[in-house]
Design a protein around this motif. Structure first.
Motif, PDB file in Angstrom:
ATOM      1  N   ALA A 187      -8.389 -14.334  -8.643  1.00 12.46           N
ATOM      2  CA  ALA A 187      -7.043 -14.883  -8.817  1.00 12.46           C
ATOM      3  C   ALA A 187      -6.084 -13.806  -9.313  1.00 12.46           C
ATOM      4  O   ALA A 187      -4.944 -13.697  -8.842  1.00 12.46           O
ATOM      5  N   GLN A 188      -6.527 -12.999 -10.273  1.00 12.02           N
ATOM      6  CA  GLN A 188      -5.668 -11.942 -10.803  1.00 12.02           C
ATOM      7  C   GLN A 188      -5.364 -10.895  -9.745  1.00 12.02           C
ATOM      8  O   GLN A 188      -4.217 -10.450  -9.604  1.00 12.02           O
ATOM      9  N   GLY A 189      -6.373 -10.483  -8.989  1.00  8.68           N
ATOM     10  CA  GLY A 189      -6.151  -9.479  -7.952  1.00  8.68           C
ATOM     11  C   GLY A 189      -5.238  -9.976  -6.842  1.00  8.68           C
ATOM     12  O   GLY A 189      -4.359  -9.246  -6.373  1.00  8.68           O
ATOM     13  N   THR A 190      -5.424 -11.237  -6.433  1.00  8.41           N
ATOM     14  CA  THR A 190      -4.585 -11.799  -5.373  1.00  8.41           C
ATOM     15  C   THR A 190      -3.150 -11.977  -5.852  1.00  8.41           C
ATOM     16  O   THR A 190      -2.199 -11.740  -5.095  1.00  8.41           O
ATOM     17  N   ALA A 191      -2.979 -12.398  -7.098  1.00 10.75           N
ATOM     18  CA  ALA A 191      -1.626 -12.540  -7.650  1.00 10.75           C
ATOM     19  C   ALA A 191      -0.893 -11.208  -7.663  1.00 10.75           C
ATOM     20  O   ALA A 191       0.330 -11.153  -7.494  1.00 10.75           O
ATOM     21  N   LEU A 192      -1.625 -10.120  -7.844  1.00  9.87           N
ATOM     22  CA  LEU A 192      -1.001  -8.796  -7.879  1.00  9.87           C
ATOM     23  C   LEU A 192      -0.396  -8.406  -6.530  1.00  9.87           C
ATOM     24  O   LEU A 192       0.560  -7.635  -6.480  1.00  9.87           O
ATOM     25  N   VAL A 193      -0.953  -8.934  -5.431  1.00 11.10           N
ATOM     26  CA  VAL A 193      -0.374  -8.667  -4.107  1.00 11.10           C
ATOM     27  C   VAL A 193       1.062  -9.165  -4.055  1.00 11.10           C
ATOM     28  O   VAL A 193       1.951  -8.526  -3.474  1.00 11.10           O
ATOM     29  N   MET A 194       1.301 -10.312  -4.684  1.00  9.69           N
ATOM     30  CA  MET A 194       2.650 -10.863  -4.755  1.00  9.69           C
ATOM     31  C   MET A 194       3.487 -10.137  -5.799  1.00  9.69           C
ATOM     32  O   MET A 194       4.674  -9.887  -5.608  1.00  9.69           O
ATOM     33  N   MET A 195       2.852  -9.763  -6.914  1.00 11.37           N
ATOM     34  CA  MET A 195       3.609  -9.204  -8.029  1.00 11.37           C
ATOM     35  C   MET A 195       4.235  -7.850  -7.725  1.00 11.37           C
ATOM     36  O   MET A 195       5.371  -7.587  -8.121  1.00 11.37           O
ATOM     37  N   VAL A 196       3.517  -6.977  -7.056  1.00  8.88           N
ATOM     38  CA  VAL A 196       4.002  -5.605  -6.878  1.00  8.88           C
ATOM     39  C   VAL A 196       5.360  -5.568  -6.170  1.00  8.88           C
ATOM     40  O   VAL A 196       6.327  -4.995  -6.699  1.00  8.88           O
ATOM     41  N   PRO A 197       5.517  -6.161  -4.978  1.00  6.99           N
ATOM     42  CA  PRO A 197       6.846  -6.146  -4.356  1.00  6.99           C
ATOM     43  C   PRO A 197       7.873  -6.990  -5.107  1.00  6.99           C
ATOM     44  O   PRO A 197       9.055  -6.633  -5.148  1.00  6.99           O
TER      45      PRO A 197
END
Length: 251
Positions: free
Chosen positions: A46-56
């Protein structure tokens, strides 16, 4: 992934991006419990997938905050550089921790932050300004601690940096959120890379969330600048409690 799933994930990204713009956190803090509860992902995934959204989203939100309230470069670098280094260490450790222990630790973190912010709502605050209450080099240890926390929990460190900037350094809430985004940008990038190398990212789910977030985060930034300072603090506190509740109820 069906078209319905894709559309649903885009809508979820729109909602998360709005929250991220309002609170200056890129949407990841609510995305992590949402992904765990709605999609059954374990804590690291969940944390890793959320980071895909967070970076941009963090990149766009940082630009929007800077347009409305110029972010001092030396302040941003004092937070971002040590944050980047410690985020790498934190994320390298986090990918090997038991997922259930990580989830409960994250819930505990959210409850501590919610309590802290809730108490501050009812304490008469000191005067806030665009100038720091303490010399700017003191931002370096804050950046290091926030980066470490962000690397461990995949949230960029803004959840620690924002309240400390307002309470200890005397910044306005909006200024604190802008500086926290400057801290979060490099640390989320290195954290995402670390999680991805260890297979803790669902890219097919993360990309639609990222697109939805990019479409809506500017609305959240505008809303943050329109809300009264005290109301913004109360909403941030409620937001933290909601995240803790969602993640704590996950079986």
């Amino acid at each position: 992934m069906s078209l319905l799933d894709l559309f649903t994930n885009l809508l979820l990204g729109l909602l998360l991006g709005t929250f991220g713009g309002v609170f200056g956190i890129g949407g990841g803090l609510i995305a992590i419990p949402a992904l765990g509860v709605l999609f059954g992902l374990d804590q690291q995934l969940a944390q890793g997938t959320a980071l895909v959204m967070m970076v941009p989203n963090v990149l766009l939100a940082l630009w929007r905050y800077h347009q409305r309230n110029r972010i001092e470069l030396r302040y941003a670098l004092a937070l971002a550089v040590p944050g980047l280094c410690l985020a790498f260490l934190g994320s390298s450790w986090a990918v090997a921790v038991d997922a259930e222990r990580m989830r409960m630790a994250f819930v505990g973190l959210l409850l501590v932050l919610a309590t802290y912010n809730g108490v501050r709502v009812f304490i008469r605050p000191a005067a806030y300004s665009a100038n720091l209450r303490h010399p700017w080099p003191w931002l370096i240890p804050l950046g290091a601690g926030s980066g470490l926390l962000g690397g461990v929990f995949g949230v960029g460190g803004a959840i620690l940096a924002t309240p400390v900037l307002t309470s200890v350094f005397g910044t306005t809430q909006v200024m604190a959120q802008g500086l926290s985004l400057a801290l979060a940008l490099p640390s989320t990038g290195i954290t995402l890379a670390t999680y991805a190398l260890h297979g803790h990212v669902n890219w097919a789910l993360g990309f639609p969330l990222a697109v939805g977030g990019l479409l809506s985060i500017s609305w959240g930034v505008r809303l943050a600048h329109a809300l009264p300072e005290r109301l913004l603090r109360i909403l941030f506190c409620v937001f933290l409690l909601l995240c803790a509740l969602l993640l704590g109820l996950k079986a």
